[in-house]
Enzyme design. Structure first.
Site, mmCIF file in Angstrom:
data_model
loop_
_atom_site.group_PDB
_atom_site.id
_atom_site.type_symbol
_atom_site.label_atom_id
_atom_site.label_comp_id
_atom_site.label_asym_id
_atom_site.label_seq_id
_atom_site.Cartn_x
_atom_site.Cartn_y
_atom_site.Cartn_z
ATOM 1 N N HIS A 19 0.563 -5.653 7.667
ATOM 2 C CA HIS A 19 1.386 -5.121 6.576
ATOM 3 C C HIS A 19 1.514 -6.073 5.383
ATOM 4 O O HIS A 19 1.389 -5.631 4.233
ATOM 5 C CB HIS A 19 2.762 -4.718 7.108
ATOM 6 C CG HIS A 19 2.735 -3.439 7.882
ATOM 7 N ND1 HIS A 19 3.265 -2.261 7.396
ATOM 8 C CD2 HIS A 19 2.212 -3.138 9.091
ATOM 9 C CE1 HIS A 19 3.082 -1.299 8.292
ATOM 10 N NE2 HIS A 19 2.439 -1.809 9.324
ATOM 11 N N ASP A 120 7.209 -2.377 1.380
ATOM 12 C CA ASP A 120 6.592 -1.648 2.480
ATOM 13 C C ASP A 120 7.559 -0.534 2.857
ATOM 14 O O ASP A 120 8.774 -0.735 2.894
ATOM 15 C CB ASP A 120 6.391 -2.606 3.664
ATOM 16 C CG ASP A 120 5.542 -2.006 4.777
ATOM 17 O OD1 ASP A 120 5.964 -0.966 5.344
ATOM 18 O OD2 ASP A 120 4.490 -2.574 5.091
#
Length: 457
Positions: A19, A120
């Site tokens: 991520h 994110d």
């Protein structure tokens, strides 16, 4: 006094898996396009260390890297070792206050308030932080549109399928969600309707699905032409929904700059000696550990079918290869601890990608025009593989979800030798063309990136 066009963007990474690298790729691209905007990049010290030790040495001057505590109390002993679930739980518990404090400190340091919080999508509580500070919340979903839809519609899926009845309805499709008509219940990620619905991860993703419609913009690493029906539907669910990928094509340096490809084991030189569309490239990402029996099944299948191969395998797993396999296949292929995946998937000699179905891997294969053999493990792997097989029709899923020698041989034969595989290759080549068009000047992803830039700065 700052010029009106100057702005300050707080970027909040989810510090696990791939991520941080995914959102940093976007941050770097935005920072290059908006040199008068400061991007404060927040991530845990350990994750930052891992991220920036892997080659990000030439940071744009307008990216400032900050550390955020990981939430693990001093002296804490992980109950099951340093497993991700407990670490994620501790991070999420501490993150809202830690991030508020670090954003405030960055504002004082730079002298400009944050006008946008780019995160994110897993950092769902950014909706509240943004509301408190009058900032835009812009959320990045690092996966594909099918998994995003599964989390967005978790409550509807649970209500329609019935959590208690789920085992009897695994083969049913999600025809009640536009664009998901070919996705089955059993393809959905754990925590939507299957598995432990009360796990840390399931709760985080459920909260995320509820919060995302509050974002001013949601964007993903995808291109509209790959799945226009689902894309159009998601556009109707969010205030703004942008496809800005594939990153494998947009993050490359311009051709005028010399790009040095890291290839310590000589994979690409070996590929030059192979016939077009003949090689099986095998790679399961950085997290997945293939069971020993399945390593043997792949090795035996490759050897019996004499398929040329490049196999990216961690050294600690190579002990499970059949005795004498490396010697017997020295001319046929190579087993390496690391391979330049993007470059291999672009190479004309690559005929099939044997993958776990992680989103980056799937999209890199699409960008290279390479059909896939998918063996899913967890998360979005199954739903990505299902879309690859029955929606885009550019590959096959492993029978019953595990590698056997016979099953792998059949997959290799189908993709590399049979008429069915030739159709997959033609479709994969067509999608590759569409991907390149999307990121070209005036292409859909090119225009969407401009819209993202406006939303952020």
């Amino acid at each position: 006094m700052a010029k009106p066009r100057d702005s300050h963007v707080a970027v909040l990474a989810f510090p696990f898996g791939n991520h941080p690298a995914a959102i940093f790729t976007v941050t770097r691209r935005l920072a290059s396009a908006a040199p008068t905007t400061v991007f404060s990049f927040f991530n845990t010290p350990q994750s930052n260390s891992s991220l920036f030790s892997s080659g990000y040495t030439d940071l744009p001057a307008n990216i400032r890297v900050h550390h955020v505590a990981d939430g693990v109390p001093e002296g804490h002993v992980f109950s099951k070792g340093p497993g991700p679930e407990e670490a994620i739980d501790l991070f999420l518990l501490a993150a809202p206050e830690n991030l508020r404090r670090e954003i405030s400190a960055a504002e004082k340091e730079i002298g400009t308030n944050v006008n946008c919080i780019l995160t994110d999508a897993f950092i769902w509580f950014a909706a509240d932080i943004a509301a408190e500070t009058n900032a835009n919340w812009v959320a990045f979903w690092a996966g594909g549109p099918n998994s995003l839809a599964a989390h967005l519609y978790t409550d509807r899926i649970r209500e329609t399928i019935g959590v208690k009845e789920v085992n009897a309805r695994m083969e049913e499709t999600l025809g009640f969600i536009t664009g998901m008509e070919k996705i089955r219940v059993k393809d959905t990620p754990e925590g939507v309707v299957c598995g432990d619905l009360d796990s840390v991860f399931a709760n985080m993703l459920h909260q995320m699905g509820l919060a995302l419609p509050r974002a001013s913009t949601v964007f993903i690493n995808f291109f509209e032409e790959l799945d226009p029906t689902l894309t159009d539907h998601l556009k109707s669910e969010f205030k703004r929904f942008l496809n800005i990928g594939p990153h494998a094509l947009t993050s490359s340096k311009p051709q005028t700059e010399e790009k040095i490809v890291q290839d310590p084991h000589g994979c690409l030189a070996w590929m030059e000696k192979q016939a077009p569309a003949s090689v099986a490239y095998i790679g399961f990402g950085t997290v997945v550990m293939l069971p020993p029996g399945e390593i043997v099944a792949i090795a035996e299948g490759l050897e019996s079918r004499k398929v040329p191969f490049v196999w990216s395998m961690k050294e600690k797993s190579s002990v499970h290869l059949p005795k004498g396999f490396l010697e017997r296949t020295r001319e046929q292929g190579m087993v390496v601890p690391w391979a330049p995946q993007v470059e291999l998937l672009k190479h004309e000699a690559t005929g099939v990608f044997v993958t776990h179905g992680g989103w980056n891997s799937v999209l890199e294969s699409v960008s290279g025009g390479v059909p896939m053999i998918c063996r899913p493990f967890f998360g979005d792997h199954g739903i990505n593989g299902r879309a690859m097989e029955v929606v885009w029709e550019i590959g096959v899923m492993v029978v019953d979800g595990v590698f056997t020698k016979d099953g792998f041989e059949k997959c290799l034969d189908r993709v590399l030798a049979q008429d069915d595989g030739k159709k997959m290759k033609r479709k994969a080549e067509k999608l590759k063309e569409l991907a390149h068009e999307a990121v070209s000047v005036k292409g859909s992803s090119f225009e969407n990136f401009k819209a993202l830039l406006e939303a952020v700065v």
